[in-house]
Design a protein around this motif. Structure first.
Motif, PDB file in Angstrom:
ATOM      1  N   ALA A  45       0.777  -1.261   0.017  1.00 36.38           N
ATOM      2  CA  ALA A  45       0.053   0.148   0.042  1.00 36.38           C
ATOM      3  C   ALA A  45       0.872   1.358  -0.071  1.00 36.38           C
ATOM      4  CB  ALA A  45      -1.124   0.003   1.200  1.00 36.38           C
ATOM      5  N   VAL A  46       1.751   1.223   0.591  1.00 36.61           N
ATOM      6  CA  VAL A  46       2.609   2.324   0.893  1.00 36.61           C
ATOM      7  C   VAL A  46       3.735   2.736  -0.294  1.00 36.61           C
ATOM      8  CG1 VAL A  46       5.069   3.381   2.104  1.00 36.61           C
ATOM      9  CG2 VAL A  46       3.083   2.418   3.412  1.00 36.61           C
ATOM     10  N   GLY A  47       3.866   1.380  -1.211  1.00 38.40           N
ATOM     11  CA  GLY A  47       4.693   1.316  -2.399  1.00 38.40           C
ATOM     12  C   GLY A  47       3.995   1.759  -3.516  1.00 38.40           C
ATOM     13  N   VAL A  66       6.730  -3.321  13.798  1.00 40.67           N
ATOM     14  CA  VAL A  66       6.495  -4.019  12.605  1.00 40.67           C
ATOM     15  C   VAL A  66       6.163  -3.401  11.439  1.00 40.67           C
ATOM     16  CG1 VAL A  66       5.033  -5.976  11.564  1.00 40.67           C
ATOM     17  CG2 VAL A  66       5.922  -6.024  14.176  1.00 40.67           C
ATOM     18  N   LEU A  67       5.508  -2.280  11.638  1.00 43.33           N
ATOM     19  CA  LEU A  67       4.992  -1.486  10.582  1.00 43.33           C
ATOM     20  C   LEU A  67       6.071  -0.475  10.164  1.00 43.33           C
ATOM     21  CD1 LEU A  67       1.388  -0.787  11.860  1.00 43.33           C
ATOM     22  CD2 LEU A  67       2.123  -2.651  10.328  1.00 43.33           C
ATOM     23  N   PRO A  68       6.080  -0.099   8.665  1.00 41.42           N
ATOM     24  CA  PRO A  68       6.722   1.135   8.359  1.00 41.42           C
ATOM     25  C   PRO A  68       6.469   2.477   8.833  1.00 41.42           C
ATOM     26  CG  PRO A  68       5.348   0.324   6.460  1.00 41.42           C
ATOM     27  CD  PRO A  68       5.178  -0.519   7.695  1.00 41.42           C
ATOM     28  N   TRP A 117      -2.784  -2.106  -5.724  1.00 46.10           N
ATOM     29  CA  TRP A 117      -3.170  -0.958  -4.927  1.00 46.10           C
ATOM     30  C   TRP A 117      -3.297   0.452  -5.869  1.00 46.10           C
ATOM     31  CZ3 TRP A 117      -4.709  -0.823  -0.018  1.00 46.10           C
ATOM     32  CH2 TRP A 117      -4.603  -1.905   0.910  1.00 46.10           C
ATOM     33  N   ARG A 118      -2.354   0.826  -6.625  1.00 42.91           N
ATOM     34  CA  ARG A 118      -2.160   1.839  -7.605  1.00 42.91           C
ATOM     35  C   ARG A 118      -3.363   1.918  -8.705  1.00 42.91           C
ATOM     36  NH1 ARG A 118       2.466   0.945  -9.511  1.00 42.91           N
ATOM     37  NH2 ARG A 118       3.309   1.917  -7.608  1.00 42.91           N
ATOM     38  N   ARG A 119      -3.478   0.762  -9.301  1.00 42.80           N
ATOM     39  CA  ARG A 119      -4.686   0.641 -10.141  1.00 42.80           C
ATOM     40  C   ARG A 119      -5.986   0.907  -9.484  1.00 42.80           C
ATOM     41  NH1 ARG A 119      -3.134  -4.216 -14.347  1.00 42.80           N
ATOM     42  NH2 ARG A 119      -0.850  -3.456 -14.824  1.00 42.80           N
ATOM     43  N   VAL A 120      -6.273   0.405  -8.418  1.00 45.52           N
ATOM     44  CA  VAL A 120      -7.761   0.405  -7.871  1.00 45.52           C
ATOM     45  C   VAL A 120      -7.986   1.779  -7.431  1.00 45.52           C
ATOM     46  CG1 VAL A 120      -9.363  -0.263  -6.037  1.00 45.52           C
ATOM     47  CG2 VAL A 120      -7.937  -2.008  -7.293  1.00 45.52           C
ATOM     48  N   ALA A 121      -7.030   2.363  -7.031  1.00 44.83           N
ATOM     49  CA  ALA A 121      -6.710   3.981  -6.493  1.00 44.83           C
ATOM     50  C   ALA A 121      -7.104   4.914  -7.512  1.00 44.83           C
ATOM     51  CB  ALA A 121      -5.904   4.164  -5.396  1.00 44.83           C
ATOM     52  N   THR A 122      -6.343   4.393  -8.654  1.00 39.51           N
ATOM     53  CA  THR A 122      -6.409   5.600  -9.900  1.00 39.51           C
ATOM     54  C   THR A 122      -7.356   5.398 -11.122  1.00 39.51           C
ATOM     55  OG1 THR A 122      -4.440   4.480 -10.813  1.00 39.51           O
ATOM     56  CG2 THR A 122      -4.091   6.271  -8.908  1.00 39.51           C
ATOM     57  N   GLU A 123      -7.618   4.140 -11.468  1.00 40.85           N
ATOM     58  CA  GLU A 123      -8.411   3.810 -12.565  1.00 40.85           C
ATOM     59  C   GLU A 123      -9.726   4.319 -12.422  1.00 40.85           C
ATOM     60  OE1 GLU A 123      -7.637   0.515 -14.778  1.00 40.85           O
ATOM     61  OE2 GLU A 123      -5.687   0.662 -14.286  1.00 40.85           O
TER      62      GLU A 123
END
Length: 193
Positions: A45-47, A66-68, A117-123
């Motif tokens: 998700a971050v990436g 554990v989390l970034p 994650w990117r496609r679902v967020a932006t398309e």
């Protein structure tokens, strides 16, 4: 549309569960290829590098360390009442934060990568619910625009699935690389380690 007009979108990784089918302790912390299972999902998700915020909804397991850095940890004290309660925590944070949409994924799906994650967020598919597909099968993550938030269940173990089943006209699909395979048992983990 200029960048100033772009919708404000958050990601939410649901990681609050009690790992009831996982005999080896909390699955969020189980190692897959040398890293905790939850780290794979959160790092994807971050990436994606498209979110104004990345939320991680916790509950049964302390994920401190554990989390970034930079993610926003949201506690769900009602985690044992089902996944819909974790989704409600994420939607509440998105509402308070003034977000236009939230893209939701699960901590136990380590093969959903940043590109999904990117496609679902932006398309733009012209629908307020956008679901990733892998080889034609629906999976996570799922984009939920603000207009559908009041339609989501607040309890139970189905998250957005009830809405997607009951209101198919609201749902669009985006083909994604990767795999939405769940790691639910120690045997699942062993298969992919």
């Amino acid at each position: 549309m200029s960048d100033d007009d772009a919708p404000l979108v958050a990601a939410a990784v649901l990681a609050a569960g009690g790992s009831s089918r996982f005999d080896g302790g909390p699955k969020q912390l189980a190692l897959l290829r040398g890293r905790p299972l939850v780290a794979h999902a959160v790092e994807a998700a971050v990436g994606a590098d498209v979110f104004a915020a990345v939320f991680v909804v916790t509950g049964a397991v302390d994920l401190t360390g554990v989390l970034p850095s930079g993610v926003i940890v949201l506690d769900n004290p009602r985690w044992s009442e089902g996944q819909a309660t974790s989704l409600a925590v994420a939607v509440h944070a998105a509402t308070v934060g003034g977000f236009d949409a939230v893209v939701v994924g699960l901590a136990d799906q380590p093969f959903v990568g940043a590109e999904a994650w990117r496609r679902v967020a932006t398309e733009d598919v012209g629908r307020p619910v956008v679901v990733a597909t892998y080889g034609g099968r629906r999976g996570n993550p799922v984009r939920l625009e603000r207009e559908v938030w009041p339609l989501l269940d607040r309890e139970g173990d189905e998250g957005a699935r009830t809405l997607m089943r009951g209101r198919p006209e609201l749902v669009g699909e985006v083909a994604c690389p990767g795999d939405a395979l769940d790691i639910d048992t120690v045997e699942d983990l062993d298969t992919w380690s």
